[in-house]
Design a protein around this motif. Structure first.
Motif, PDB file in Angstrom:
ATOM      1  N   LEU A 123       5.063  18.620  22.313  1.00 13.78           N
ATOM      2  CA  LEU A 123       4.579  19.978  22.616  1.00 13.78           C
ATOM      3  C   LEU A 123       5.359  20.991  21.786  1.00 13.78           C
ATOM      4  N   PRO A 124       4.721  22.050  21.365  1.00 14.78           N
ATOM      5  CA  PRO A 124       5.474  23.105  20.664  1.00 14.78           C
ATOM      6  C   PRO A 124       6.624  23.579  21.526  1.00 14.78           C
ATOM      7  N   TYR A 125       7.775  23.692  20.906  1.00 11.34           N
ATOM      8  CA  TYR A 125       9.016  23.892  21.655  1.00 11.34           C
ATOM      9  C   TYR A 125       9.560  25.275  21.328  1.00 11.34           C
ATOM     10  N   GLY A 126       9.751  26.078  22.355  1.00 12.36           N
ATOM     11  CA  GLY A 126      10.133  27.476  22.177  1.00 12.36           C
ATOM     12  C   GLY A 126      11.321  27.702  21.259  1.00 12.36           C
ATOM     13  N   PRO A 127      12.480  27.112  21.554  1.00 10.88           N
ATOM     14  CA  PRO A 127      13.625  27.309  20.664  1.00 10.88           C
ATOM     15  C   PRO A 127      13.343  26.822  19.241  1.00 10.88           C
TER      16      PRO A 127
ATOM     17  N   GLY B  13      20.174  31.807  20.557  1.00 12.07           N
ATOM     18  CA  GLY B  13      20.387  32.383  19.238  1.00 12.07           C
ATOM     19  C   GLY B  13      19.614  31.612  18.181  1.00 12.07           C
ATOM     20  N   PRO B  14      19.197  32.290  17.138  1.00 10.04           N
ATOM     21  CA  PRO B  14      18.401  31.604  16.126  1.00 10.04           C
ATOM     22  C   PRO B  14      19.226  30.663  15.262  1.00 10.04           C
ATOM     23  N   ASP B  15      20.546  30.632  15.481  1.00 10.67           N
ATOM     24  CA  ASP B  15      21.351  29.767  14.620  1.00 10.67           C
ATOM     25  C   ASP B  15      21.259  28.314  15.057  1.00 10.67           C
ATOM     26  N   ARG B  16      20.658  28.080  16.185  1.00 16.03           N
ATOM     27  CA  ARG B  16      20.506  26.690  16.610  1.00 16.03           C
ATOM     28  C   ARG B  16      19.276  26.118  15.927  1.00 16.03           C
ATOM     29  N   VAL B  17      19.432  24.978  15.313  1.00 12.89           N
ATOM     30  CA  VAL B  17      18.305  24.328  14.668  1.00 12.89           C
ATOM     31  C   VAL B  17      17.636  23.437  15.699  1.00 12.89           C
ATOM     32  N   ARG B  18      16.381  23.741  15.981  1.00 15.39           N
ATOM     33  CA  ARG B  18      15.657  22.990  17.003  1.00 15.39           C
ATOM     34  C   ARG B  18      14.330  22.534  16.410  1.00 15.39           C
ATOM     35  N   PRO B  19      13.794  21.428  16.906  1.00 12.66           N
ATOM     36  CA  PRO B  19      12.550  20.910  16.328  1.00 12.66           C
ATOM     37  C   PRO B  19      11.344  21.725  16.769  1.00 12.66           C
ATOM     38  N   LEU B  20      10.296  21.647  15.963  1.00 16.19           N
ATOM     39  CA  LEU B  20       9.081  22.398  16.262  1.00 16.19           C
ATOM     40  C   LEU B  20       8.311  21.763  17.405  1.00 16.19           C
ATOM     41  N   ARG B  21       8.365  20.437  17.472  1.00 20.14           N
ATOM     42  CA  ARG B  21       7.688  19.742  18.562  1.00 20.14           C
ATOM     43  C   ARG B  21       8.720  18.955  19.341  1.00 20.14           C
ATOM     44  N   LEU B  22       8.627  19.054  20.650  1.00 21.97           N
ATOM     45  CA  LEU B  22       9.538  18.307  21.502  1.00 21.97           C
ATOM     46  C   LEU B  22       8.709  17.293  22.283  1.00 21.97           C
TER      47      LEU B  22
ATOM     48  N   ARG C  79      11.332  14.646   9.287  1.00 20.67           N
ATOM     49  CA  ARG C  79      12.574  15.050   9.930  1.00 20.67           C
ATOM     50  C   ARG C  79      12.458  14.849  11.431  1.00 20.67           C
ATOM     51  N   PHE C  80      13.470  14.207  11.983  1.00 17.52           N
ATOM     52  CA  PHE C  80      13.460  13.875  13.409  1.00 17.52           C
ATOM     53  C   PHE C  80      14.681  14.439  14.081  1.00 17.52           C
ATOM     54  N   TRP C  81      14.555  14.664  15.348  1.00 17.72           N
ATOM     55  CA  TRP C  81      15.698  15.083  16.162  1.00 17.72           C
ATOM     56  C   TRP C  81      16.026  13.923  17.074  1.00 17.72           C
ATOM     57  N   ILE C  82      17.135  13.285  16.833  1.00 14.57           N
ATOM     58  CA  ILE C  82      17.481  12.105  17.617  1.00 14.57           C
ATOM     59  C   ILE C  82      18.809  12.356  18.316  1.00 14.57           C
TER      60      ILE C  82
ATOM     61  N   PRO D  58      25.847   2.728  23.427  1.00 14.90           N
ATOM     62  CA  PRO D  58      25.018   3.827  23.921  1.00 14.90           C
ATOM     63  C   PRO D  58      23.559   3.657  23.494  1.00 14.90           C
ATOM     64  N   VAL D  59      22.703   4.375  24.182  1.00 18.55           N
ATOM     65  CA  VAL D  59      21.271   4.299  23.904  1.00 18.55           C
ATOM     66  C   VAL D  59      20.877   5.502  23.061  1.00 18.55           C
ATOM     67  N   TRP D  60      19.992   5.247  22.099  1.00 25.03           N
ATOM     68  CA  TRP D  60      19.523   6.331  21.237  1.00 25.03           C
ATOM     69  C   TRP D  60      18.097   6.696  21.620  1.00 25.03           C
ATOM     70  N   TYR D  61      17.812   7.965  21.451  1.00 26.56           N
ATOM     71  CA  TYR D  61      16.471   8.456  21.751  1.00 26.56           C
ATOM     72  C   TYR D  61      15.990   9.360  20.629  1.00 26.56           C
ATOM     73  N   LEU D  62      14.667   9.419  20.491  1.00 25.24           N
ATOM     74  CA  LEU D  62      14.070  10.414  19.603  1.00 25.24           C
ATOM     75  C   LEU D  62      13.492  11.515  20.482  1.00 25.24           C
ATOM     76  N   HIS D  63      13.857  12.729  20.194  1.00 25.29           N
ATOM     77  CA  HIS D  63      13.476  13.812  21.101  1.00 25.29           C
ATOM     78  C   HIS D  63      12.512  14.813  20.488  1.00 25.29           C
ATOM     79  N   GLY D  64      12.482  14.921  19.183  1.00 29.29           N
ATOM     80  CA  GLY D  64      11.592  15.946  18.631  1.00 29.29           C
ATOM     81  C   GLY D  64      11.275  15.719  17.172  1.00 29.29           C
ATOM     82  N   LEU D  65      10.285  16.442  16.699  1.00 30.43           N
ATOM     83  CA  LEU D  65       9.855  16.358  15.316  1.00 30.43           C
ATOM     84  C   LEU D  65      10.004  17.734  14.678  1.00 30.43           C
TER      85      LEU D  65
END
Lengths: 267, 512
Positions: free
Chosen positions: A95-99, B381-390, B488-491, B503-510
């Protein structure tokens, strides 16, 4: 055969037909939003565009490309972008994610997410949303292949968006192409990201390889390597690289600091 | 004849007049009753069905009066109570109203008793223990005095006790000393007595919320088609809109009640994001809502009355069209959201709301667009790099890293392996210990001192057994990983490296 006058009229008609056939997309479309020669020629509102990527795991890149376009269409009188998704595809596609929208540079307050149960509802919601005067663009994320989304449906969407002035972006996946009345069809592939300043190992700003498969934009170019800044798309084509020497981060920089002492910086 | 299982025995719960004439009484053993009246047919009572039927009846009777309730606590099945204050004149007086209501129920084959009285208690007493009549304010006491004590909605034990005392009717009960009565029968007797005679107010809890503003239309012939209903709705919305406009009001919730001839009521409700009185908008909301229930719509034998009511009324001043105003489109957008919510459901149209937390899946909440309020800006804050899709649920992946705690080198996600060429991280996100069910124990308890000789050892202080919170178990290390193709993935890795467990790894976002 006929009088010269008649032949002249026939020739003129043939020219008109040829003209329409050459660029059917723009027969009913508006001029480009931004064609200042330097930037990427952004299509204006009121177009039905298909954004294809080969694989579903490229969903992030496709959404980024679509939202990048949609962002340029936002105006004070058209403050909203509608995102449509089938509810059961949320886990697969995300889903599109706000942050994430924030860090991409898209205002999350402008995005309305609509989760629909089936294709009929999706098409209904898309038509309703396009017809709304406050909507700048509708982004429909359709992972699967659907019988309902045929030529007729796309023609309806195309006519509606042309008359209402809101853009419709259909995110589609796969390599198959069906007949559609889309004005423009893109094929998007993620490209290796820009290098981040001070860290050659880290991924940086997103890049896309955009290929225009259908329709013609102003300079007949069909392939772009696009980069992303907070001002919008920029062309990172090898040919145009000389135009933007400053935009590229310096590569021969200092040695990257140890990973543990680093915090992610804005790309 | 209906029977019910009470305390292990089968006892009569209801009977028809013929059985009553044969000498049967309620509460009698079923076997005894069978012996007395061998030809009777007995069936077990179906309480849920009766309750539902009464609820339907009550809803349907709201076409006579908006305040309808079911009294379920005293009688075997429930009693219908209508507050007819200010309603009776519509039927041509109280007598005519009672006749009309009773007649239309009798026409359906029910045996009905009813009464109109100044108090609920009196109406109950008269309808159960006297003929159907209208009791005026002035002769309330006179009518009630003649009734037996059972008319006060009492328990069987209370009635038996009163009968033992020789009090069979209400007349001798009323002047008696109240204290001994309360001591013997409890306060409820006095309450019921006062309620019946109007000394104590009794309120009914209406089944349907009271709507002050409504418009309704009755049909001489029942209608059935959905389109007709929607057209009528539009007409009613125009009527109601004019009234709301005169009062300077708008409403956010609209309810449509469809009264069917077979005594059922269908209710449709739609909501609007902002107060509205625009008939076109209201009618559109209902037509979208109706499309959604196309299969469930069942007019039965027809609909003979439609009522449109509003609630959540708020001030809405008239808007003036300015010559120089620039339309900002917020109204259009709100109406679009209303239409989509009414057809797709309120939970389908969502907006992002930020929550002040650093846990990624909790930081952004999707709330229905209709209730979304632009609250205080808690944007990260916008300085955090976050994925577009979660991904709503992080998906487990297999990771190979060159060194533990190093950047991942390859990963397998959805059975496809990726070679990771560039990565950055970790961004370590600790768990929110203050949200944990376990308490953080800051000071370990003192170890008990060894007892000195000649001193009785003190019992160690009681320490509740608390699990020590383990912060490392839920700490996550997030990485941005890019593969050779530019995806690019967020893991993230859940937990820290430990000699015993991996530990267990997960993929959380794209990412885009």
């Amino acid at each position: 055969m006929g009088t010269p006058d008649r032949q002249q009229r026939l020739a003129a008609l043939r020219d008109a037909i040829a003209d329409i056939e050459r660029k059917p997309a723009l027969a009913e479309a508006r001029p480009l939003l931004q064609a200042d020669g330097a930037g990427f020629p952004l299509p204006a509102g009121g177009l039905l565009q298909e954004v294809f990527t080969d694989e579903r795991r490229h969903a992030g890149a496709a959404l980024g490309f679509a939202l990048g376009q949609a962002r340029s269409l936002l105006t004070p009188s058209r403050p909203a972008v509608i995102y449509l998704q089938l509810a059961h595809e949320a886990q697969e596609m995300g889903l599109p994610y706000g942050p994430g929208l924030l860090s991409f540079g898209f205002d999350p307050a402008a995005l309305v997410l609509v989760r629909v149960a089936n294709m009929t509802e999706l098409l209904w919601a898309a038509e309703e949303a396009i017809a709304c005067r406050a909507v700048a663009a509708v982004v429909a994320d359709i992972a699967g292949q659907h019988k309902l989304l045929d030529f007729t449906a796309s023609r309806r969407l195309g006519l509606r968006s042309a008359s209402a002035g809101a853009s419709m972006l259909l995110l589609r996946y796969g390599t198959g192409r069906e007949a559609s009345a889309a004005h423009l069809r893109w094929r998007i592939t993620p490209a290796l990201s820009a290098t981040r300043r001070f860290d050659a190992l880290a991924p940086g700003a997103p890049r896309w390889q955009a290929q225009l498969e259908k329709g013609i934009l102003d300079n007949q170019q069909t392939h772009w390597l696009l980069g992303w800044t907070h001002h919008g798309f920029i062309i990172r084509d090898a040919a145009n690289r000389a135009l933007f020497p400053a935009a590229d981060a310096a590569l021969s920089g200092p040695v990257p600091a140890p990973l543990a002492h680093r915090r992610p910086a804005t790309a | 004849m209906l029977y019910e299982r009470i305390k292990g025995g089968l006892r009569l719960a209801a009977m028809n007049p013929q059985a009553a004439q044969a000498g049967l009484r309620l509460g009698q053993n079923l076997a005894d009753a069978r012996a007395m009246l061998p030809e009777m047919t007995a069936r077990e009572i179906d309480r849920p069905l009766l309750t539902a039927a009464f609820a339907d009846f009550a809803d349907w009777h709201s076409n006579a009066s908006p305040l309808v309730a079911v009294l379920g606590d005293v009688s075997a099945f429930g009693d219908l109570v209508l507050d007819i204050t200010g309603v009776a004149h519509l039927f041509g007086g109280e007598h005519a109203m009672l006749r009309t209501l009773l007649a239309r129920l009798r026409a359906l084959g029910y045996s009905v008793a009813g009464a109109i009285a100044p108090t609920i208690g009196a109406a109950w007493a008269v309808s159960h223990f006297a003929r159907s009549q209208v009791v005026a304010d002035t002769d309330l006491a006179q009518v009630l005095d003649a009734l037996p004590v059972g008319a006060l909605r009492l328990t069987p034990e209370q009635i038996a006790g009163l009968t033992q005392m020789g009090l069979t009717t209400l007349a001798p009960l009323r002047p008696r000393e109240r204290k001994p009565l309360q001591a013997r029968f409890g306060l409820s007797l006095l309450t019921r007595l006062d309620q019946a005679y109007g000394m104590l107010e009794e309120r009914l809890t209406p089944r349907l919320p009271l709507a002050e503003r409504y418009a309704e239309r009755r049909f001489p012939d029942p209608i059935g088609l959905l389109d007709d209903v929607l057209m009528t709705t539009r007409d009613l919305a125009i009527q109601l809109g004019l009234r709301l406009e005169a009062e300077g009001l708008g409403a956010q919730a609209f309810h449509l009640f469809l009264y069917r001839v077979d005594h059922k009521v269908m209710t449709l409700s739609v909501n609007s994001a902002r107060p509205s009185r625009d008939p076109d908008h209201i009618a559109k909301l209902f037509s979208h809502r109706a499309e959604r229930l196309a299969g469930e719509y069942d007019a039965g034998f027809g609909i003979d009355m439609i009522r449109l009511a509003v609630s959540s009324v708020d001030k809405l001043d008239g808007t003036q069209l300015g010559a120089f105003a620039t339309p900002d489109g917020t109204d259009d957008l709100a109406q679009l959201q209303d239409r989509m919510s009414s057809r797709l459901g309120a939970m389908a149209v969502l907006r992002t709301q930020f929550v002040a937390t650093h846990i990624p899946e909790r930081a952004a909440r999707l709330v229905p667009a209709m209730v979304h309020a632009a609250g205080p800006k808690t944007e990260p804050g916008p300085d955090r790099v976050r994925p577009l899709r979660l991904l709503p649920v992080p998906e487990p992946i297999a990771i190979n890293a060159e060194v533990p705690d190093g950047l991942p080198a390859s990963m397998i996600w959805r059975r496809i392996s990726y070679r990771i060429t560039r990565a950055s991280g970790p961004e370590r996100l600790g768990a929110e210990w203050w949200r944990s069910g376990q308490r953080l124990q800051l000071v370990p308890p003192e170890p008990p001192r060894p007892a000195k000789p000649g001193e009785t050892p003190r019992p160690p202080p009681h320490v509740p057994r608390l699990e020590r919170f383990n912060p490392s178990a839920v700490t996550r290390d997030y990485y941005i990983a890019e593969d050779a193709m530019g995806r690019r993935f967020w893991i993230f890795r859940e937990g820290l490296y430990h000699p015993d467990a991996s530990p267990v790894w997960y993929l959380h976002g794209l990412f885009a």
